[in-house]
Design a protein around this motif. Structure first.
Motif, PDB file in Angstrom:
ATOM      1  N   UNK A 148       0.772  -1.244   0.019  1.00  0.00           N
ATOM      2  CA  UNK A 148       0.026  -0.045   0.115  1.00  0.00           C
ATOM      3  C   UNK A 148       0.985   1.232  -0.100  1.00  0.00           C
ATOM      4  N   UNK A 149       0.422   2.380  -0.795  1.00  0.00           N
ATOM      5  CA  UNK A 149       1.203   3.513  -0.824  1.00  0.00           C
ATOM      6  C   UNK A 149       0.574   4.311   0.733  1.00  0.00           C
ATOM      7  N   UNK A 150       1.747   4.562   1.488  1.00  0.00           N
ATOM      8  CA  UNK A 150       1.325   5.084   2.528  1.00  0.00           C
ATOM      9  C   UNK A 150       1.973   6.495   2.616  1.00  0.00           C
ATOM     10  N   UNK A 151       1.552   7.553   3.571  1.00  0.00           N
ATOM     11  CA  UNK A 151       2.169   8.621   3.568  1.00  0.00           C
ATOM     12  C   UNK A 151       2.700   8.837   5.439  1.00  0.00           C
ATOM     13  N   UNK A 152       3.709   9.157   5.466  1.00  0.00           N
ATOM     14  CA  UNK A 152       4.223   9.130   7.128  1.00  0.00           C
ATOM     15  C   UNK A 152       3.464  10.410   7.684  1.00  0.00           C
ATOM     16  N   UNK A 153       3.013  10.181   8.909  1.00  0.00           N
ATOM     17  CA  UNK A 153       2.444  11.273   9.869  1.00  0.00           C
ATOM     18  C   UNK A 153       3.543  12.557  10.011  1.00  0.00           C
ATOM     19  N   UNK A 154       3.187  13.449   9.354  1.00  0.00           N
ATOM     20  CA  UNK A 154       4.036  14.616   9.523  1.00  0.00           C
ATOM     21  C   UNK A 154       3.235  15.936   9.241  1.00  0.00           C
ATOM     22  N   UNK A 155       2.617  16.367  10.428  1.00  0.00           N
ATOM     23  CA  UNK A 155       1.652  17.405  10.421  1.00  0.00           C
ATOM     24  C   UNK A 155       2.009  18.565   9.521  1.00  0.00           C
ATOM     25  N   UNK A 156       3.156  19.157   9.463  1.00  0.00           N
ATOM     26  CA  UNK A 156       3.413  20.611   8.640  1.00  0.00           C
ATOM     27  C   UNK A 156       3.286  20.050   7.120  1.00  0.00           C
ATOM     28  N   UNK A 170      -2.868   2.661  12.654  1.00  0.00           N
ATOM     29  CA  UNK A 170      -2.084   2.068  13.693  1.00  0.00           C
ATOM     30  C   UNK A 170      -1.980   0.850  13.572  1.00  0.00           C
ATOM     31  N   UNK A 171      -1.608   0.069  14.539  1.00  0.00           N
ATOM     32  CA  UNK A 171      -1.384  -1.497  14.413  1.00  0.00           C
ATOM     33  C   UNK A 171      -2.955  -2.045  14.613  1.00  0.00           C
ATOM     34  N   UNK A 172      -3.869  -1.501  15.268  1.00  0.00           N
ATOM     35  CA  UNK A 172      -5.226  -2.273  15.353  1.00  0.00           C
ATOM     36  C   UNK A 172      -6.317  -1.188  15.098  1.00  0.00           C
ATOM     37  N   UNK A 173      -6.211  -0.263  14.796  1.00  0.00           N
ATOM     38  CA  UNK A 173      -7.282   1.004  14.546  1.00  0.00           C
ATOM     39  C   UNK A 173      -7.805   1.572  15.823  1.00  0.00           C
ATOM     40  N   UNK A 174      -7.505   1.017  16.774  1.00  0.00           N
ATOM     41  CA  UNK A 174      -8.197   1.461  18.034  1.00  0.00           C
ATOM     42  C   UNK A 174      -7.575   2.980  18.427  1.00  0.00           C
ATOM     43  N   UNK A 175      -6.262   3.084  18.441  1.00  0.00           N
ATOM     44  CA  UNK A 175      -5.618   4.343  18.659  1.00  0.00           C
ATOM     45  C   UNK A 175      -5.958   5.507  17.632  1.00  0.00           C
ATOM     46  N   UNK A 176      -5.946   4.957  16.273  1.00  0.00           N
ATOM     47  CA  UNK A 176      -6.097   6.094  15.434  1.00  0.00           C
ATOM     48  C   UNK A 176      -7.568   6.536  15.585  1.00  0.00           C
ATOM     49  N   UNK A 177      -8.432   5.735  15.875  1.00  0.00           N
ATOM     50  CA  UNK A 177     -10.050   6.098  15.990  1.00  0.00           C
ATOM     51  C   UNK A 177     -10.087   7.025  17.083  1.00  0.00           C
ATOM     52  N   UNK A 178      -9.498   6.473  18.388  1.00  0.00           N
ATOM     53  CA  UNK A 178      -9.397   7.552  19.706  1.00  0.00           C
ATOM     54  C   UNK A 178      -8.769   8.832  19.256  1.00  0.00           C
ATOM     55  N   UNK A 179      -7.785   9.107  18.488  1.00  0.00           N
ATOM     56  CA  UNK A 179      -7.333  10.247  18.035  1.00  0.00           C
ATOM     57  C   UNK A 179      -7.888  11.092  16.782  1.00  0.00           C
ATOM     58  N   UNK A 180      -9.009  10.835  16.490  1.00  0.00           N
ATOM     59  CA  UNK A 180      -9.741  11.228  15.517  1.00  0.00           C
ATOM     60  C   UNK A 180     -10.064  12.712  15.684  1.00  0.00           C
ATOM     61  N   UNK A 218      -8.065  14.691  17.798  1.00  0.00           N
ATOM     62  CA  UNK A 218      -6.960  15.453  17.702  1.00  0.00           C
ATOM     63  C   UNK A 218      -6.489  15.728  16.138  1.00  0.00           C
ATOM     64  N   UNK A 219      -6.742  14.601  15.448  1.00  0.00           N
ATOM     65  CA  UNK A 219      -6.551  14.796  13.958  1.00  0.00           C
ATOM     66  C   UNK A 219      -7.283  15.894  13.149  1.00  0.00           C
ATOM     67  N   UNK A 220      -8.747  15.776  13.631  1.00  0.00           N
ATOM     68  CA  UNK A 220      -9.561  16.877  13.177  1.00  0.00           C
ATOM     69  C   UNK A 220      -9.361  18.256  13.439  1.00  0.00           C
ATOM     70  N   UNK A 221      -9.005  18.335  14.653  1.00  0.00           N
ATOM     71  CA  UNK A 221      -8.706  19.754  15.200  1.00  0.00           C
ATOM     72  C   UNK A 221      -7.362  20.340  14.554  1.00  0.00           C
ATOM     73  N   UNK A 222      -6.555  19.522  14.310  1.00  0.00           N
ATOM     74  CA  UNK A 222      -5.351  19.585  13.711  1.00  0.00           C
ATOM     75  C   UNK A 222      -5.501  19.909  12.293  1.00  0.00           C
ATOM     76  N   UNK A 223      -5.996  19.173  11.446  1.00  0.00           N
ATOM     77  CA  UNK A 223      -6.473  19.328  10.085  1.00  0.00           C
ATOM     78  C   UNK A 223      -7.894  19.504   9.723  1.00  0.00           C
ATOM     79  N   UNK A 224      -8.379  20.948  10.112  1.00  0.00           N
ATOM     80  CA  UNK A 224      -9.730  21.524  10.046  1.00  0.00           C
ATOM     81  C   UNK A 224      -9.992  21.308   8.698  1.00  0.00           C
ATOM     82  N   UNK A 283     -10.427  10.498   8.893  1.00  0.00           N
ATOM     83  CA  UNK A 283     -10.889   9.144   8.880  1.00  0.00           C
ATOM     84  C   UNK A 283     -10.112   7.996   9.573  1.00  0.00           C
ATOM     85  N   UNK A 284     -10.320   7.076  10.477  1.00  0.00           N
ATOM     86  CA  UNK A 284      -9.641   5.757  10.888  1.00  0.00           C
ATOM     87  C   UNK A 284      -9.741   4.539  10.103  1.00  0.00           C
ATOM     88  N   UNK A 285      -8.596   3.836   9.938  1.00  0.00           N
ATOM     89  CA  UNK A 285      -8.840   2.687   8.953  1.00  0.00           C
ATOM     90  C   UNK A 285      -9.170   1.723  10.272  1.00  0.00           C
TER      91      UNK A 285
END
Length: 102
Positions: free
Chosen positions: A41-49, A64-74, A76-82, A87-89
């Motif tokens: 899969x073509x992935x992009x490293x998490x680099x906010x700037x 993330x590894x299980x999808x749990x952490x990325x869903x819990x951090x949505x 944070x992500x949505x606030x950082x990237x308005x 979306x979480x995988x």
């Protein structure tokens, strides 16, 4: 019609929606939050700037590894990237099937 107001996409939803959205000119990125790319899969490293520089309206699918952490951090992500869709995988890297094709 693709619902972008959801918290999670399965791998199949990601692959189907990416294809449709990119045909419409919307960029869709699979974002690696764990420094562990997904084979095949073509992935992009998490680099906010760098992510903030992506076109407005781009779709970021975080994993993330299980999808749990990325869903819990949505939140944070949505606030950082308005200006982007976040979306979480579902199932994360662990449920990715490298032979699944659309």
């Amino acid at each position: 019609m693709i619902d972008l107001n959801v918290d999670e996409w399965t791998q199949e939803e990601f692959l189907r929606n990416k294809q449709v959205l990119e045909e419409k000119g919307v960029k869709v990125l699979l974002i690696d939050t764990i420094l562990n790319p997904i084979d095949g899969a073509q992935t992009t490293l998490y680099a906010p700037p760098l992510l903030k520089a992506e076109p407005s309206g781009s779709v970021f699918v975080f994993y993330c590894d299980t999808g749990k952490s990325s869903k819990e951090r949505l939140g944070e992500f949505r606030a950082k990237f308005p200006n982007h869709v976040c979306i979480s995988l579902r199932g994360g890297r662990g449920y990715w099937r490298k032979n699944l094709r659309i």
